[in-house]
Design an enzyme around this catalytic site. Structure first.
Site, mmCIF file in Angstrom:
data_model
loop_
_atom_site.group_PDB
_atom_site.id
_atom_site.type_symbol
_atom_site.label_atom_id
_atom_site.label_comp_id
_atom_site.label_asym_id
_atom_site.label_seq_id
_atom_site.Cartn_x
_atom_site.Cartn_y
_atom_site.Cartn_z
ATOM 1 N N GLY A 13 0.676 -0.934 -3.444
ATOM 2 C CA GLY A 13 1.791 -1.738 -3.948
ATOM 3 C C GLY A 13 1.386 -2.807 -4.940
ATOM 4 N N LEU A 94 3.332 14.830 -6.425
ATOM 5 C CA LEU A 94 4.035 15.308 -7.614
ATOM 6 C C LEU A 94 5.528 15.287 -7.303
ATOM 7 C CD1 LEU A 94 3.123 16.380 -10.348
ATOM 8 C CD2 LEU A 94 3.275 18.690 -9.396
ATOM 9 N N HIS A 109 -2.335 5.737 -15.080
ATOM 10 C CA HIS A 109 -3.523 6.359 -14.503
ATOM 11 C C HIS A 109 -4.728 5.486 -14.829
ATOM 12 C CE1 HIS A 109 -5.942 9.630 -12.934
ATOM 13 N NE2 HIS A 109 -6.758 9.440 -13.944
HETATM 14 C C1 GAR Z 1 -3.581 2.086 -9.804
HETATM 15 O O1 GAR Z 1 -4.891 1.776 -10.207
HETATM 16 C C2 GAR Z 1 -3.085 3.321 -10.518
HETATM 17 O O2 GAR Z 1 -3.570 3.426 -11.818
HETATM 18 C C3 GAR Z 1 -3.641 4.407 -9.666
HETATM 19 O O3 GAR Z 1 -3.517 3.950 -8.359
HETATM 20 C C4 GAR Z 1 -3.555 2.513 -8.357
HETATM 21 C C5 GAR Z 1 -2.306 2.053 -7.669
HETATM 22 O O4 GAR Z 1 -2.504 0.941 -6.935
HETATM 23 N N1 GAR Z 1 -2.930 5.624 -9.874
HETATM 24 C C6 GAR Z 1 -3.520 6.817 -9.850
HETATM 25 O O5 GAR Z 1 -4.696 6.967 -9.615
HETATM 26 C C7 GAR Z 1 -2.601 7.973 -10.158
HETATM 27 N N2 GAR Z 1 -3.349 9.160 -10.431
HETATM 28 P P1 GAR Z 1 -1.288 0.413 -6.021
HETATM 29 O O6 GAR Z 1 -0.938 1.521 -5.052
HETATM 30 O O7 GAR Z 1 -1.846 -0.794 -5.335
HETATM 31 O O8 GAR Z 1 -0.146 0.081 -6.938
#
Ligand code: GAR
Length: 208
Positions: A13, A94, A109
């Site tokens: 989050g 997805l 990403h």
């Molecule tokens: C972020 O770093 C985002 O770029 C990555 O997950 C993290 C989310 O953090 N997304 C991916 O790797 C998608 N392939 P959060 O859950 O704390 O917002």
């Protein structure tokens, strides 16, 4: 009219928290979060959404055995919320969205796509792969999502130089700092210039 968005999360989050913070302090203007959808119930992101008083729905992948499929349920919820843009924020599944959402779903990403993306490439795994490959730089990418993991037209990227002593933790920290700037910037542009701007950016990157 503010840009009404739905935010889809799976865990931490922190991306959601950043958007809430930027809306609250006025750095992200004319944007309202109409719905948060979480694929997990016991994740910090749920607490963040609740604390901010946002409309929140939880969707479990396993529910699809008894009800509408996971993707169909998300579509129902997003339809009901009547949003213009759907923002994937650490969403690890997805969402097979119908054609009417094409060009209206954004993902971020934590690497410079098209490198180091795809199914199973999320969070620290991405940074591990970047370090193992001996890449000179990493960064983050905002792209228009399609029906394949981490594919779809690139809208914006921010670069992060690697340091010789980088670990997964130090690299993740700098990439996430870049994400905290880039994602709100792109969403702000959509709020100002509309979905047409997004389509143009995506088309321009595909031609480049
Ligand atoms: C972020 O770093 C985002 O770029 C990555 O997950 C993290 C989310 O953090 N997304 C991916 O790797 C998608 N392939 P959060 O859950 O704390 O917002």
């Amino acid at each position: 009219m503010p840009l009404r968005i739905a935010v889809l999360i799976s865990g931490g989050g922190s991306t959601l928290a950043n958007l809430i913070c930027r809306i609250d302090d006025g750095r992200l203007r004319d944007v309202t979060i109409g719905l948060v959808v979480s694929s997990g119930s016991a994740v910090p992101g749920v607490g963040i959404a609740r604390e901010a008083g946002l409309a929140l729905k939880i969707v479990h992948t396993k529910d699809s055995r008894t009800g509408p499929s996971f993707s169909a349920r998300i579509t129902e919820l997003v339809d009901e919320a009547d949003v213009s843009l759907v923002v994937l924020a650490g969403f690890l599944h997805l969402w097979r969205f119908p054609a009417r959402y094409a060009g209206r779903v954004l993902n971020i990403h934590p690497a410079l796509l098209p490198a180091f993306g795809g199914r199973g490439m999320f969070g620290r795994r991405v940074h591990e792969a970047v370090l193992a490959a001996g890449a000179g730089e990493s960064g983050c990418t905002v792209h228009i999502a399609n029906l394949e993991y981490d594919q779809g037209p690139i809208v914006a990227r921010a670069r992060v130089a690697l340091r010789p002593d980088d670990t997964v933790a130090t690299l993740a920290e700098r990439v996430q700092a870049a994400e905290r700037e880039l994602y709100p910037e792109v969403i702000q542009r959509v709020a100002e210039h509309g979905l047409e701007w997004l389509r143009e950016r995506g088309a321009a990157s595909a031609d480049a």
